[in-house]
Motif scaffolding. Structure first.
Motif, mmCIF file in Angstrom:
data_model
loop_
_atom_site.group_PDB
_atom_site.id
_atom_site.type_symbol
_atom_site.label_atom_id
_atom_site.label_comp_id
_atom_site.label_asym_id
_atom_site.label_seq_id
_atom_site.Cartn_x
_atom_site.Cartn_y
_atom_site.Cartn_z
ATOM 1 N N UNK A 1 -36.337 12.149 75.396
ATOM 2 C CA UNK A 1 -35.131 12.966 75.421
ATOM 3 C C UNK A 1 -35.204 13.965 76.572
ATOM 4 N N UNK A 2 -34.375 13.706 77.555
ATOM 5 C CA UNK A 2 -34.401 14.453 78.805
ATOM 6 C C UNK A 2 -33.184 15.372 78.904
ATOM 7 N N UNK A 3 -33.362 16.617 79.377
ATOM 8 C CA UNK A 3 -32.200 17.481 79.601
ATOM 9 C C UNK A 3 -31.218 16.831 80.570
ATOM 10 N N UNK A 4 -29.925 17.062 80.355
ATOM 11 C CA UNK A 4 -28.906 16.429 81.192
ATOM 12 C C UNK A 4 -28.673 17.164 82.504
ATOM 13 N N UNK A 5 -28.728 18.506 82.494
ATOM 14 C CA UNK A 5 -28.444 19.272 83.703
ATOM 15 C C UNK A 5 -27.681 20.537 83.386
ATOM 16 N N UNK A 6 -26.567 20.742 84.072
ATOM 17 C CA UNK A 6 -25.728 21.916 83.827
ATOM 18 C C UNK A 6 -24.610 21.522 82.866
ATOM 19 N N UNK B 1 -27.585 23.594 73.612
ATOM 20 C CA UNK B 1 -27.756 23.054 74.962
ATOM 21 C C UNK B 1 -29.026 23.601 75.611
ATOM 22 N N UNK B 2 -29.326 24.889 75.417
ATOM 23 C CA UNK B 2 -30.556 25.477 75.943
ATOM 24 C C UNK B 2 -31.775 24.857 75.257
ATOM 25 N N UNK B 3 -31.668 24.619 73.949
ATOM 26 C CA UNK B 3 -32.766 23.980 73.221
ATOM 27 C C UNK B 3 -33.075 22.599 73.789
ATOM 28 N N UNK B 4 -32.041 21.917 74.272
ATOM 29 C CA UNK B 4 -32.227 20.595 74.875
ATOM 30 C C UNK B 4 -32.725 20.686 76.313
ATOM 31 N N UNK B 5 -32.879 21.909 76.837
ATOM 32 C CA UNK B 5 -33.458 22.093 78.163
ATOM 33 C C UNK B 5 -32.470 22.223 79.297
ATOM 34 N N UNK B 6 -31.197 22.406 78.985
ATOM 35 C CA UNK B 6 -30.160 22.468 80.006
ATOM 36 C C UNK B 6 -29.916 23.893 80.493
ATOM 37 N N UNK B 7 -29.182 23.997 81.610
ATOM 38 C CA UNK B 7 -28.572 25.258 82.013
ATOM 39 C C UNK B 7 -27.122 25.208 81.549
ATOM 40 N N UNK B 8 -26.502 26.372 81.339
ATOM 41 C CA UNK B 8 -25.175 26.404 80.707
ATOM 42 C C UNK B 8 -24.236 27.341 81.452
ATOM 43 N N UNK B 9 -22.974 26.916 81.582
ATOM 44 C CA UNK B 9 -21.874 27.794 81.962
ATOM 45 C C UNK B 9 -20.947 27.899 80.755
ATOM 46 N N UNK B 10 -20.694 29.139 80.331
ATOM 47 C CA UNK B 10 -19.898 29.374 79.121
ATOM 48 C C UNK B 10 -18.594 30.068 79.479
ATOM 49 N N UNK B 11 -17.482 29.379 79.249
ATOM 50 C CA UNK B 11 -16.157 29.958 79.471
ATOM 51 C C UNK B 11 -15.660 30.550 78.143
ATOM 52 N N UNK B 12 -15.487 31.872 78.139
ATOM 53 C CA UNK B 12 -15.031 32.570 76.937
ATOM 54 C C UNK B 12 -13.515 32.733 76.941
ATOM 55 N N UNK C 1 -13.094 23.122 83.880
ATOM 56 C CA UNK C 1 -13.222 21.751 83.370
ATOM 57 C C UNK C 1 -13.288 20.707 84.473
ATOM 58 N N UNK C 2 -12.956 21.105 85.696
ATOM 59 C CA UNK C 2 -13.015 20.160 86.814
ATOM 60 C C UNK C 2 -14.371 20.152 87.519
ATOM 61 N N UNK C 3 -15.285 21.033 87.108
ATOM 62 C CA UNK C 3 -16.619 21.062 87.713
ATOM 63 C C UNK C 3 -17.424 19.830 87.282
ATOM 64 N N UNK C 4 -18.346 19.372 88.118
ATOM 65 C CA UNK C 4 -19.108 18.140 87.809
ATOM 66 C C UNK C 4 -20.266 18.393 86.844
ATOM 67 N N UNK C 5 -19.938 18.809 85.640
ATOM 68 C CA UNK C 5 -20.964 19.088 84.643
ATOM 69 C C UNK C 5 -21.674 17.795 84.213
ATOM 70 N N UNK C 6 -22.881 17.973 83.699
ATOM 71 C CA UNK C 6 -23.591 16.844 83.101
ATOM 72 C C UNK C 6 -23.014 16.523 81.723
ATOM 73 N N UNK C 7 -22.404 17.530 81.091
ATOM 74 C CA UNK C 7 -21.731 17.354 79.803
ATOM 75 C C UNK C 7 -20.791 18.533 79.636
ATOM 76 N N UNK C 8 -19.678 18.295 78.952
ATOM 77 C CA UNK C 8 -18.690 19.352 78.738
ATOM 78 C C UNK C 8 -18.278 19.357 77.275
#
Length: 472
Positions: free
Chosen positions: A110-115, A136-147, A184-191
Motif C-alpha cells: 500500500x503506497x501513498x498516492x501523492x497530493x 489521507x495523511x495516515x496513508x502517507x499523502x500530502x493534502x490540500x484542503x479547501x474549506x 478541482x482542476x488541479x492534477x491531484x492523485x485523488x480528490x
C-alpha cells in the motif's frame, strides 16, 4: 496564516510545493505518520472550545451539543481508531500465486498516492474536513484542503491546527466557488468532495480532465420506513433526533417518512408531544441550532409556502416560536398530503421539515423509494425482522440504520459512502486508508526460477501442465 493571505495565494505554487515534498519522501515511514497524527490530536483537543465557539458564530447560533457530538467527538474518535489500526493496515498483504507462478511470491503493498485534494462542506465543518485529511495523511499523502466560505470562523481555527510544521503536510485553501473550481482542476492523485449532487457532477467533470480518481460524498433524500406494529413512540424519538440534530442540516438526515396508514395519526401526535417536551421554547431555545444563512432559511420557507399552495397540510408542534426570519431559525414542521410536484419532495431538504406519507402495503413504499435515486441513508423503524430483511434486499442505499438514525456514519470500523446520485467511493476505517492508497501488485522471484526458462523455450511441457491444471 491570515484569511486574506490564504485567499491571495495562488493554488498552483502550493500544489507544486506539496508535490515536491512528496517526491522527496514518497513513502513517509509509519512511525512518522503516527507522530503527525498524535500531534494533530493534541491540537484538536486544545482548540476544542475555540472550535465550539467558532461554529456557533458561523451558524448564527449552533448548540455546543451539535458541535461536540457531530463534529469534534467523531473526529477525535476516528483519529484514535486510525492511530491504533494504522500499523496493521499498512502491512503488505500476502496473496496466493497459484501453481502457474510458482516459485514466485505475490503481495499487495500500500503506497501513498501523492497530493490529495479535499473539498469540505459547511454543515459539519470540522468532522467533514478533518476526517478525510487525517485518513489521507495516515496513508502517507500530502493534502490540500479547501474549506467552505460559509464557515470563516471555524476555518480560522482549523488553520491553527495545521500551523507551523504541519503546513508541509496539509495546506488550507479558502475562497468561494471560483476557488473551488480552480481547486478541482488541479492534477491531484485523488480528490474527495463532500457536498451536493449537482456540484459533485461539476467536480467529477473537472477532475476527469486530469484522470484524477474521485470520491464523492453527496446526499439525496434519505427515506424512513416505519413497519407494521412498530413502537410509535420509539420511532418518533429516533425520527426527532435525526431530524433536529444540527437543525436537519445533515446529508443523512431523515428526509421523508413512510408510515402505515393506521399509525400515521399516532406518529404525528408523538412527534408533536416529543417536540414540545424537548424543544418547548422553539426558536428561542438554546438547544436549537440556526439555519446556516438567510438564503438557506428562505429556501426552506419557500418549500413550505409552495407545498401549502399545492394542497399540503403543514403541522407545527408549537403555536408560536416556530420561525425567526431575522435570526434564520426554524422549528420542526411536519408536512402531510405531499405530492411529487412539490419542491420539498424533489430537493434534499437540509432543514427541520419532515414530509410524512402513509402506506397500506409495504411494497408501495418500497416501489416509491426504488423509483427515485439511491439515497445515502435508509432508515427502518420497527421490530419486524422479516420486514427489515425484505426492505434491505429490495432497496439500494449507501448506508442502513435499523431503529436508529444518523449514528451509523460514526462507526469507526465500517465504510461510509453513497451509491449513484448519493456518491461514489468510501472512506472511514480501513476503506478510507485504501481509498487514499495505491494497492501495488508486487511479484518477487528468486534466483531459482525454472518457469522463465521454460517460457523462453515456449515449452510444450508447460502448456500441457497449465492446460491440465486449468482447462479440464
Amino acid at each position: 496564516m491570515s484569511t486574506e493571505t490564504s485567499q491571495a495565494m495562488p493554488l498552483i505554487p502550493q500544489f507544486d510545493e506539496l508535490q515536491k515534498s512528496f517526491l522527496e519522501t514518497p513513502y513517509l515511514p509509519i512511525d512518522k505518520r503516527l507522530v503527525l497524527l498524535k500531534k494533530l490530536r493534541v491540537r484538536i483537543v486544545e482548540l476544542e472550545q475555540e472550535l465550539v465557539d467558532a461554529a456557533s458564530k458561523d451558524f448564527g447560533y449552533r448548540t455546543a451539543f451539535d458541535t461536540l457530538l457531530g463534529d469534534i467527538l467523531p473526529t477525535v474518535q476516528t483519529l484514535a481508531h486510525i492511530i491504533k489500526k494504522l500499523p496493521k493496515w499498512a502491512k503488505p498483504s500476502n496473496r496466493s500465486v497459484g501453481l502457474s507462478l510458482w516459485p514466485s511470491k505475490v503481495s499487495v503493498n500500500y503506497q501513498p498516492k501523492g497530493v490529495v485534494g479535499i473539498i469540505a462542506p459547511w454543515n459539519y465543518p470540522i468532522q467533514l474536513a478533518l476526517v478525510p485529511v487525517l485518513t489521507a495523511i495516515a496513508a502517507g499523502n500530502r493534502v490540500m484542503l479547501k474549506l467552505s466560505e460559509f464557515t470563516p470562523h471555524t476555518n480560522a481555527v482549523i488553520e491553527k491546527i495545521f500551523k507551523d510544521d504541519l503546513q508541509a503536510h496539509c495546506k488550507i485553501i479558502l475562497g468561494a466557488s471560483d476557488v473551488a473550481a480552480q481547486f478541482s482542476s488541479l492534477p491531484f492523485a485523488h480528490l474527495l468532495f463532500t457536498g451536493s449532487t449537482n456540484v459533485g457532477k461539476l467536480v467529477m467533470a473537472s477532475a476527469s480532465r486530469n484522470l484524477t480518481p474521485v470520491t464523492l460524498e453527496l446526499g439525496g433524500k434519505s427515506p424512513v420506513i416505519i413497519t407494521q406494529n412498530a413502537d410509535i413512540k420509539k420511532a418518533a424519538q429516533a425520527l426527532l433526533f435525526g431530524k433536529m440534530a444540527n437543525a436537519g442540516q445533515i446529508c443523512v438526515a431523515p428526509d421523508y417518512v413512510f408510515v402505515p396508514k393506521e399509525l400515521e395519526h399516532q406518529l404525528i401526535q408523538q412527534l408533536c408531544e416529543l417536540y414540545k417536551k424537548h424543544f418547548k421554547d422553539g426558536v428561542e431555545g438554546k438547544n436549537l441550532t440556526s439555519i446556516i444563512s438567510d438564503a438557506h432559511y428562505k429556501r426552506l420557507a419557500t418549500y413550505l409556502e409552495q407545498a401549502q399552495e399545492l394542497g399540503a397540510n403543514i403541522i407545527k408542534p408549537l403555536e408560536q416560536n416556530q420561525q425567526d426570519e431575522e435570526k434564520h431559525r426554524m422549528g420542526l414542521h411536519l408536512v402531510t398530503q405531499v405530492t411529487d410536484e412539490m419542491q420539498l419532495m424533489q430537493d434534499e431538504l437540509f432543514g427541520p421539515i419532515l414530509p410524512i406519507m402513509s402506506y397500506e402495503k409495504l411494497d408501495s413504499a418500497i416501489d416509491y423509494i426504488k423509483a427515485h435515486h439511491h439515497p445515502l441513508a435508509l432508515y427502518i423503524l420497527g421490530q419486524d425482522k422479516h420486514a427489515q430483511e425484505y426492505i434491505m434486499k429490495q432497496t439500494i442505499s449507501g448506508t442502513v440504520a435499523i431503529n436508529d438514525t444518523l449514528v451509523q456514519v460514526t462507526a469507526d470500523d465500517a465504510p461510509f459512502g453513497g451509491v449513484g446520485h448519493s456518491g461514489m467511493g468510501h472512506y472511514h476505517g480501513i476503506e478510507g486508508f485504501l481509498t487514499f492508497s495505491h494497492a501495488k501488485n508486487t511479484l518477487v522471484s528468486g534466483s531459482f526460477n525454472p518457469r522463465i526458462v521454460m517460457l523462453l523455450k515456449q515449452s510444450k511441457l508447460i502448456i500441457k501442465l497449465l492446460k491440465w491444471l486449468y482447462i479440464k
